[in-house]
Design an enzyme around this catalytic site. Sequence first.
Site, PDB file in Angstrom:
ATOM      1  N   LYS A 260      23.465  65.195  35.989  1.00 32.37           N
ATOM      2  CA  LYS A 260      22.793  64.047  36.158  1.00 32.37           C
ATOM      3  C   LYS A 260      22.168  63.662  34.683  1.00 32.37           C
ATOM      4  O   LYS A 260      21.369  64.502  33.967  1.00 32.37           O
ATOM      5  CB  LYS A 260      21.622  64.197  37.150  1.00 32.37           C
ATOM      6  CG  LYS A 260      20.743  63.099  37.250  1.00 32.37           C
ATOM      7  CD  LYS A 260      19.731  63.081  38.230  1.00 32.37           C
ATOM      8  CE  LYS A 260      18.489  61.984  38.273  1.00 32.37           C
ATOM      9  NZ  LYS A 260      17.514  62.256  39.182  1.00 32.37           N
ATOM     10  N   ASP A 265      13.368  58.267  34.330  1.00 33.23           N
ATOM     11  CA  ASP A 265      13.355  57.694  35.593  1.00 33.23           C
ATOM     12  C   ASP A 265      12.106  57.134  36.065  1.00 33.23           C
ATOM     13  O   ASP A 265      11.115  57.868  36.180  1.00 33.23           O
ATOM     14  CB  ASP A 265      13.826  58.829  36.798  1.00 33.23           C
ATOM     15  CG  ASP A 265      13.775  58.488  38.103  1.00 33.23           C
ATOM     16  OD1 ASP A 265      13.769  57.410  38.593  1.00 33.23           O
ATOM     17  OD2 ASP A 265      13.796  59.502  38.694  1.00 33.23           O
ATOM     18  N   LYS A 272       7.584  55.041  40.465  1.00 35.02           N
ATOM     19  CA  LYS A 272       6.797  56.159  40.890  1.00 35.02           C
ATOM     20  C   LYS A 272       5.134  56.065  40.815  1.00 35.02           C
ATOM     21  O   LYS A 272       4.637  55.809  39.587  1.00 35.02           O
ATOM     22  CB  LYS A 272       7.183  57.538  39.646  1.00 35.02           C
ATOM     23  CG  LYS A 272       8.621  57.824  40.116  1.00 35.02           C
ATOM     24  CD  LYS A 272       9.156  59.115  39.422  1.00 35.02           C
ATOM     25  CE  LYS A 272      10.517  59.512  39.413  1.00 35.02           C
ATOM     26  NZ  LYS A 272      10.659  59.857  40.750  1.00 35.02           N
ATOM     27  N   ASP A 283      14.670  64.145  33.229  1.00 36.45           N
ATOM     28  CA  ASP A 283      15.649  63.645  34.359  1.00 36.45           C
ATOM     29  C   ASP A 283      16.916  63.855  33.864  1.00 36.45           C
ATOM     30  O   ASP A 283      18.100  63.442  34.623  1.00 36.45           O
ATOM     31  CB  ASP A 283      15.380  62.399  34.982  1.00 36.45           C
ATOM     32  CG  ASP A 283      15.351  62.401  36.553  1.00 36.45           C
ATOM     33  OD1 ASP A 283      15.809  63.223  37.074  1.00 36.45           O
ATOM     34  OD2 ASP A 283      15.791  61.077  36.871  1.00 36.45           O
ATOM     35  N   ASP A 342      14.569  54.518  43.720  1.00 32.00           N
ATOM     36  CA  ASP A 342      14.001  55.929  42.867  1.00 32.00           C
ATOM     37  C   ASP A 342      15.064  57.121  43.282  1.00 32.00           C
ATOM     38  O   ASP A 342      15.139  58.073  42.732  1.00 32.00           O
ATOM     39  CB  ASP A 342      12.659  56.274  43.329  1.00 32.00           C
ATOM     40  CG  ASP A 342      12.159  57.321  42.374  1.00 32.00           C
ATOM     41  OD1 ASP A 342      12.598  57.588  41.439  1.00 32.00           O
ATOM     42  OD2 ASP A 342      10.928  57.926  42.759  1.00 32.00           O
ATOM     43  N   GLU A 344      18.162  57.225  42.511  1.00 35.27           N
ATOM     44  CA  GLU A 344      19.117  56.850  41.423  1.00 35.27           C
ATOM     45  C   GLU A 344      19.929  57.786  40.988  1.00 35.27           C
ATOM     46  O   GLU A 344      21.179  57.602  40.510  1.00 35.27           O
ATOM     47  CB  GLU A 344      18.029  56.129  40.305  1.00 35.27           C
ATOM     48  CG  GLU A 344      18.081  57.075  39.002  1.00 35.27           C
ATOM     49  CD  GLU A 344      16.964  58.029  39.738  1.00 35.27           C
ATOM     50  OE1 GLU A 344      16.234  57.965  40.564  1.00 35.27           O
ATOM     51  OE2 GLU A 344      16.877  59.489  38.947  1.00 35.27           O
ATOM     52  N   ARG A 346      21.772  60.321  42.408  1.00 31.49           N
ATOM     53  CA  ARG A 346      22.698  60.307  43.310  1.00 31.49           C
ATOM     54  C   ARG A 346      23.612  58.966  43.244  1.00 31.49           C
ATOM     55  O   ARG A 346      25.251  59.391  43.418  1.00 31.49           O
ATOM     56  CB  ARG A 346      22.435  60.476  44.856  1.00 31.49           C
ATOM     57  CG  ARG A 346      21.648  59.433  45.316  1.00 31.49           C
ATOM     58  CD  ARG A 346      20.777  59.692  46.604  1.00 31.49           C
ATOM     59  NE  ARG A 346      19.633  60.468  46.347  1.00 31.49           N
ATOM     60  CZ  ARG A 346      18.699  60.954  47.437  1.00 31.49           C
ATOM     61  NH1 ARG A 346      18.977  60.794  48.651  1.00 31.49           N
ATOM     62  NH2 ARG A 346      17.605  61.584  47.083  1.00 31.49           N
TER      63      ARG A 346
HETATM   64  N1  BES Z   1      14.381  62.613  39.364  1.00 31.98           N
HETATM   65  C1  BES Z   1      13.844  62.383  40.680  1.00 31.98           C
HETATM   66  C2  BES Z   1      13.549  63.664  41.243  1.00 31.98           C
HETATM   67  C3  BES Z   1      12.641  64.901  40.561  1.00 31.98           C
HETATM   68  C4  BES Z   1      11.337  64.729  41.115  1.00 31.98           C
HETATM   69  C5  BES Z   1      12.937  65.306  39.434  1.00 31.98           C
HETATM   70  C6  BES Z   1      10.640  65.884  40.377  1.00 31.98           C
HETATM   71  C7  BES Z   1      12.102  66.518  38.590  1.00 31.98           C
HETATM   72  C8  BES Z   1      10.796  66.620  39.260  1.00 31.98           C
HETATM   73  C9  BES Z   1      14.691  61.622  41.675  1.00 31.98           C
HETATM   74  O1  BES Z   1      15.350  60.717  40.909  1.00 31.98           O
HETATM   75  C10 BES Z   1      13.581  60.973  42.474  1.00 31.98           C
HETATM   76  O2  BES Z   1      13.162  60.251  42.258  1.00 31.98           O
HETATM   77  N2  BES Z   1      14.181  61.463  43.974  1.00 31.98           N
HETATM   78  C11 BES Z   1      13.422  60.907  44.686  1.00 31.98           C
HETATM   79  C12 BES Z   1      14.224  60.797  45.935  1.00 31.98           C
HETATM   80  C13 BES Z   1      13.464  59.990  47.311  1.00 31.98           C
HETATM   81  C14 BES Z   1      13.247  58.693  46.721  1.00 31.98           C
HETATM   82  C15 BES Z   1      14.656  60.080  48.171  1.00 31.98           C
HETATM   83  C16 BES Z   1      12.248  62.150  45.257  1.00 31.98           C
HETATM   84  O3  BES Z   1      12.675  63.424  45.096  1.00 31.98           O
HETATM   85  O4  BES Z   1      11.194  61.560  45.385  1.00 31.98           O
HETATM   86 ZN    ZN Z   2      15.769  60.850  38.904  1.00 35.50          ZN
HETATM   87 MN    MN Z   3      14.219  58.857  40.875  1.00 38.31          MN
END
Ligand code: BES
Ligand code: ZN
Ligand code: MN
Length: 491
Positions: A260, A265, A272, A283, A342, A344, A346
């Site tokens: 990834k 992000d 966020k 990220d 968010d 993104e 995947r």
């Molecule tokens: N990059 C984040 C995940 C992440 C969180 C990485 C904390 C490192 C530390 C990912 O893109 C994300 O935002 N995931 C969301 C998914 C949700 C919207 C289903 C998450 O984990 O909140």
């Molecule tokens: Zn992310």
């Molecule tokens: Mn994200």
Amino acid sequence: MEFRGSELQYLQWSGDALAIGLFEDAVELTGELAQLNERLSGALQELITETEFKGKEGNSAVTRVGADSPIRKIIIFGLGKKEDLKLETIRRGAAAGARLAKKEKCQTLGLQLPKLNIAPAEIVQALVEGIELALYQDNRYKSEPEDKGPQVQQVDLLGFPNQEEAIARARQIVSGVILARQMVAAPANEMTPMAMADTAVAIASEHGLAVEILEREDCEKLGMGAFLGVAQASELPPKFIHLTYKPEGTPRRKVAIVGKGLTFDSGGLNIKVQGGIETMKMDMGGAAATLGAAKALAQLKPDVEVHFISAVTENMISGKALHPGDILKASNGKTIEVNNTDAEGRLTLADALIFAEKLAVDAIVDLATLTGACVIALGDEIAGLWSTSDALASELLAAAEKAGEKLWRMPLEEKYFEGLKSQIADMKNTGPRSGGSITAALFLKQFVKDTPWAHLDIAGPVWTEKENGYNNVGATGYGVRTLVNWVLDKA
Ligand code: BES
Ligand code: ZN
Ligand code: MN
């Protein structure tokens, strides 16, 4: 820093600091250690007694020794119980010894271990990895380096003669880990998609790999609507990286590693808001591990063909941003309702996985800082593993164990895919909060047809807020050593 394997042992060696690893049951000085203690006029025993040193993993202590001695300081570090000894204990012990040597401003370090039942080359590799990774200091963004003063320049591995090969191998691996650390630690205004692509091109030209960078138009032609949907709000052009390592002769196996690569992000319109945005330069940790592994493997030259792939972009906000509810079409024709911008990673991985499978490889492994849910489940130090293949999962677990990178297998619970059902499209990109790292993995699974595939969610261990073993605060380079072990099949 220079490493040498030396046939010298204990006080045959002279230099600034002699660092000795001790087992939990061996703090009673006998044999060579008793002799050493005598030669040091009892300083070793005094150090053990005064610091209540028990030889536990993580214990370390140092003292100055008399002026007539061939060494200036003696350092001791714990190796825990003899029967529990692992390569990781050696790595962490060596890191503790090296940290003390640096703190004590020693320029030459002699490192001595008790006799062990492990192949010398393995021990030497672990020692060099532990020391180099612990002493690596990122001064790139300081106007003055924080650790001026003398640095450890020469490390002698005592009792390990003729180990040039193991030392070289360790340094090649470490060069990949440090590259990954540097990329992850670099801020998003520097480590842009262009900079990531430039890094891939540099690895290719330095180490003789083939490289292909697909531009936005190339990705459009391939129908990569999911990846490009994420990229569409950024001012920076997306880059799709494909590096290839081919061995001389017929490869034993063909594999793809997919990372990834979100250089930042923000969350997109689902911005966020509950914290975490300030660390989202990390990220691209999956892509960094992928490129770090490429750098290491290009030097190690395994008999395996390896494709290193990342769909790199930022997840930003602008008038062109994805709207929650937008429907994207991935390059395999599947449609996705983006119910959360968010989620993104995947989306970018979907097109990258489809691309990887078209290369007709024997296995695909992806690494991604994919979900906060995985961090909630496994904490900061353990990555999650999902796989459609038990054989591939065991290979990766063994590779990670050997690397000392913690990994835990999680279920691909098909029933949870219900959470991703969409009224209007083939699927949504986000399911319910519960089991969020599992639905993320199930989402990715939709984009791999029949190649054995594994997904590593590295959101926790890619970064550390505390110094830990050979990891310093910040980027850890997690994943590089597991990938290297996996490809080399050295587990
Ligand atoms: N990059 C984040 C995940 C992440 C969180 C990485 C904390 C490192 C530390 C990912 O893109 C994300 O935002 N995931 C969301 C998914 C949700 C919207 C289903 C998450 O984990 O909140
Ligand atoms: Zn992310
Ligand atoms: Mn994200």
